[in-house]
Design an enzyme around this catalytic site. Sequence first.
Site, PDB file in Angstrom:
ATOM      1  CB  ALA A 279     118.638  54.493  51.806  1.00  0.00           C
TER       2      ALA A 279
ATOM      3  N   GLY B 119     117.203  57.786  55.300  1.00  0.00           N
ATOM      4  CA  GLY B 119     118.654  57.882  55.471  1.00  0.00           C
ATOM      5  C   GLY B 119     119.131  59.331  55.477  1.00  0.00           C
TER       6      GLY B 119
ATOM      7  CD  GLU C 214     118.428  56.316  59.628  1.00  0.00           C
ATOM      8  OE1 GLU C 214     118.734  55.606  60.592  1.00  0.00           O
ATOM      9  OE2 GLU C 214     118.182  55.861  58.492  1.00  0.00           O
TER      10      GLU C 214
ATOM     11  CG  MET D  52      80.504  57.919  43.573  1.00  0.00           C
ATOM     12  SD  MET D  52      81.802  57.534  44.763  1.00  0.00           S
ATOM     13  CE  MET D  52      83.229  57.434  43.720  1.00  0.00           C
TER      14      MET D  52
ATOM     15  CG  ASP E  85      72.817  67.313  41.282  1.00  0.00           C
ATOM     16  OD1 ASP E  85      73.539  66.305  41.400  1.00  0.00           O
ATOM     17  OD2 ASP E  85      71.568  67.270  41.394  1.00  0.00           O
TER      18      ASP E  85
ATOM     19  CD  GLU F 262      76.689  52.685  36.756  1.00  0.00           C
ATOM     20  OE1 GLU F 262      77.000  53.883  36.593  1.00  0.00           O
ATOM     21  OE2 GLU F 262      77.481  51.764  36.529  1.00  0.00           O
TER      22      GLU F 262
ATOM     23  CB  SER G  50      80.646  51.531  39.414  1.00  0.00           C
ATOM     24  OG  SER G  50      79.247  51.515  39.479  1.00  0.00           O
TER      25      SER G  50
HETATM   26  P1  NAI Z   1      73.945  59.525  43.433  1.00  0.00           P
HETATM   27  O1  NAI Z   1      72.589  59.004  43.203  1.00  0.00           O
HETATM   28  O2  NAI Z   1      74.404  59.752  44.833  1.00  0.00           O
HETATM   29  O3  NAI Z   1      74.156  60.893  42.639  1.00  0.00           O
HETATM   30  C1  NAI Z   1      73.750  61.112  41.340  1.00  0.00           C
HETATM   31  C2  NAI Z   1      73.516  62.602  41.193  1.00  0.00           C
HETATM   32  O4  NAI Z   1      73.362  62.907  39.835  1.00  0.00           O
HETATM   33  C3  NAI Z   1      72.258  63.103  41.901  1.00  0.00           C
HETATM   34  O5  NAI Z   1      72.625  64.174  42.767  1.00  0.00           O
HETATM   35  C4  NAI Z   1      71.365  63.602  40.781  1.00  0.00           C
HETATM   36  O6  NAI Z   1      70.615  64.727  41.160  1.00  0.00           O
HETATM   37  C5  NAI Z   1      72.377  63.921  39.709  1.00  0.00           C
HETATM   38  N1  NAI Z   1      71.849  63.856  38.345  1.00  0.00           N
HETATM   39  C6  NAI Z   1      71.186  62.862  37.760  1.00  0.00           C
HETATM   40  N2  NAI Z   1      70.907  63.140  36.474  1.00  0.00           N
HETATM   41  C7  NAI Z   1      71.417  64.376  36.248  1.00  0.00           C
HETATM   42  C8  NAI Z   1      71.473  65.229  35.115  1.00  0.00           C
HETATM   43  N3  NAI Z   1      70.952  64.872  33.962  1.00  0.00           N
HETATM   44  N4  NAI Z   1      72.078  66.416  35.246  1.00  0.00           N
HETATM   45  C9  NAI Z   1      72.624  66.805  36.409  1.00  0.00           C
HETATM   46  N5  NAI Z   1      72.596  66.036  37.513  1.00  0.00           N
HETATM   47  C10 NAI Z   1      72.015  64.837  37.428  1.00  0.00           C
HETATM   48  O7  NAI Z   1      74.922  58.518  42.676  1.00  0.00           O
HETATM   49  P2  NAI Z   1      76.426  58.136  43.006  1.00  0.00           P
HETATM   50  O8  NAI Z   1      76.462  57.039  43.982  1.00  0.00           O
HETATM   51  O9  NAI Z   1      77.195  59.374  43.267  1.00  0.00           O
HETATM   52  O10 NAI Z   1      76.882  57.523  41.612  1.00  0.00           O
HETATM   53  C11 NAI Z   1      77.169  58.324  40.498  1.00  0.00           C
HETATM   54  C12 NAI Z   1      77.967  57.516  39.502  1.00  0.00           C
HETATM   55  O11 NAI Z   1      79.161  57.061  40.128  1.00  0.00           O
HETATM   56  C13 NAI Z   1      77.270  56.267  39.020  1.00  0.00           C
HETATM   57  O12 NAI Z   1      77.585  56.072  37.667  1.00  0.00           O
HETATM   58  C14 NAI Z   1      77.844  55.158  39.882  1.00  0.00           C
HETATM   59  O13 NAI Z   1      77.794  53.896  39.274  1.00  0.00           O
HETATM   60  C15 NAI Z   1      79.250  55.632  40.028  1.00  0.00           C
HETATM   61  N6  NAI Z   1      79.974  55.127  41.198  1.00  0.00           N
HETATM   62  C16 NAI Z   1      79.375  55.071  42.435  1.00  0.00           C
HETATM   63  C17 NAI Z   1      80.089  54.617  43.528  1.00  0.00           C
HETATM   64  C18 NAI Z   1      79.479  54.617  44.888  1.00  0.00           C
HETATM   65  O14 NAI Z   1      80.075  54.017  45.800  1.00  0.00           O
HETATM   66  N7  NAI Z   1      78.343  55.267  45.073  1.00  0.00           N
HETATM   67  C19 NAI Z   1      81.489  54.150  43.396  1.00  0.00           C
HETATM   68  C20 NAI Z   1      82.033  54.330  42.093  1.00  0.00           C
HETATM   69  C21 NAI Z   1      81.282  54.777  41.031  1.00  0.00           C
END
Ligand code: NAI
Length: 678
Positions: free
Chosen positions: A70, A116, A119, A316, A335, A390, A417
């Site tokens: 609808a 709808g 339906e 992430m 990575d 981060e 973040s």
């Molecule tokens: P994480 O620590 O799980 O992963 C970071 C990854 O980056 C690692 O696998 C590391 O080996 C890799 N890394 C670091 N320096 C590097 C480089 N120069 N070249 C290639 N790889 C490299 O971190 P996470 O939790 O995934 O966070 C990543 C980003 O996402 C941060 O900026 C964080 O603030 C943001 N974020 C995290 C959230 C969460 O819940 N964990 C939510 C939203 C954003």
Amino acid sequence: MTKKKYKNWNVVNDDNNISWLHLDIPKSSTNVLNEQVIIELDTIVNELSDNVPAGVVILSDKASGFIAGADINEFTTFESEDAALVNIQRAHAIFNNIENLNCPTVAVIHGFCLGGGMELALACDYRIAEEDSSSLGLPEIKLGIHPGFGGTVRSIERMGSFAALDFMLTGRNLKAHQAKKSGLITYAVPKRHLLTAATQTILNPPRIKSRPWWEKIINFRFVRPLVAKMLIKKVTIKAKRAHYPAPYAIIDLWLKHLDNRKIMLQEEAKSIAHLLVGKTAQNLIRVFKLTEQLKGLAKDKSVSIEHIHVIGGGVMGGDIAIWCALQGFNVTMQDQRHETLAGVIKRAVKLYKRILKQKRLINAALDRLIPDINGNGLAKADVVIEAIFEDAEVKCNLYKEIEPKLKRTAIIATNTSSIPLEKLTGSLKKADRLVGLHFFNPVSRMPLVEIVVGEKTSNKAQQVATTLTKKIKKLPLPVTSTPGFLVNRILMPYLTEAVTLFEEGVPITVIDKVAVNFGMPMGPIELADTVGLDICLHVAENLAESMPITVSEHLKQLVSRKVLGKKTGQGFYEFKKGKLVKPKEKNNYIAPADVEDRLILRLINETMACLREQVAESKDLIDAGIIFGTGFAPFYGGPLQYVKECGQEQVLMRLENLEKAHGSRFKPDDGWKTIIVE
Ligand code: NAI
């Protein structure tokens, strides 16, 4: 052959004396059942009743599908329950007339056949659906209502009570082969056979099968109350009656009126008219429109994205890469560690198996996800998503290193973040290519992505990020590059207040229960454990520089002891195999009366600050962001809508009382005095 043209319908009578009713709403890519379409259908059906053809086929001329439902815009225009009822009863009468036509009737379905539209198809004797594209559903429950054009009665007749109740209560769509199996449709056929199948069905109408006898046991008058009780128990876990009355209304209609079809149809109309003008439905309809508004933000048709390169394969980055490849993009994933990349592929296999099921589709998605330790994908990427540690310095060093390898038009999207973009642009030659693409954890489940727009971010970079977000089936929300952006900023005071309550001795189960009773999908303490206490602490410490939040000593201690929540099996709660273990509740504990206000009003006060500072462009966008980013009780329509409905003065007074009782962290934001929430 004769033809008669209406504004929305084309009626063609063929050589077999079959009337083909083609629906084709002008200047629209989708058919909906709006008032005009229904009025014209009434005229057509009256003419067919006077001059009965050999059969009637209802079909759509739109490529997008049959009928999407609808017209939702009309749902908000009824002045009263009575006005809504008159409208619904008219549709009932027309659908009954279709059902009573003295000739076979067939709905020919392709693409979406919803609400709808479903339906209307159910009012026909037969439904023939195109086997690949069809998606059939009665999703009204998601808007706080239930089927209202006879769908509660007819779906039960076609599918049996169990399947139909499940279909309506979950609001999920069925593919053609599932719909055939459940009895919802008569045939699922390839596209090329659709019209022939319709003609043949009319010329040689098959017997309409009734449901097997054993399925009807639950329909007995004395069995229904038991089944209803079981269903209500199940529904209550997900939706409280006071917040979401529609599922209870469906069960009630079935329980009370299944024995009398005519009465059940009449009661269905009354029930939906009542729900339609209620607050829950009006707010959920608003939320639905907000999703459309967010999707509409991806306006730049010239944006073309073919290749995505993700750097950082952690929690992430890994999940973002997996999700983008699932949605059809070619993704290279970089990575610094081989093992991390191997872990991402393992996670991808798990998710793809769960979602895609078919081997062919799983393999195709895996082919699109390419581990790339040396960063070879940088050169062809249209979008580079950065999700490394981060740390502003580490991120800046990375940008300096990768920028020379990028295409001139490529954008860099950071998943930071908490770091304002202005702290990151210094390392870039082309600073306007940096934008924030803030995904939430877990990526596969969270619908929102904040598009963080810094002072230097170009319109193009913003549009590319917005378009990408829409293309991967997420909702984009542009926000300014201020601490915490929108979602973390409003969440943090709420979470820290929950920890303060805990430190004052309020049991965690009580804190969480109060929030859930308010309508939050999960309590704040469980949420903190789920997100990870280390992440909460990190964000809280970052935001404490700019907001009145105190970082809890208890939280710091937990994190230093590596007690991080769900991921370590212990946080505020204990988790066994990923499942929360509910601690015993104290029997005679009485919670302070202001727990709910302390939690919710801190969130709302911060929301007001975000509105005043225009962190997102409008009240609507702020409400949308908070609903989709935090799960804030959607039936309130968002925190600002909640303020409007409770009365701004009223809410301000409650906040002032909290300030008197608990101190300056409840000081009303200046916005309460300068902005009127409308
Ligand atoms: P994480 O620590 O799980 O992963 C970071 C990854 O980056 C690692 O696998 C590391 O080996 C890799 N890394 C670091 N320096 C590097 C480089 N120069 N070249 C290639 N790889 C490299 O971190 P996470 O939790 O995934 O966070 C990543 C980003 O996402 C941060 O900026 C964080 O603030 C943001 N974020 C995290 C959230 C969460 O819940 N964990 C939510 C939203 C954003």
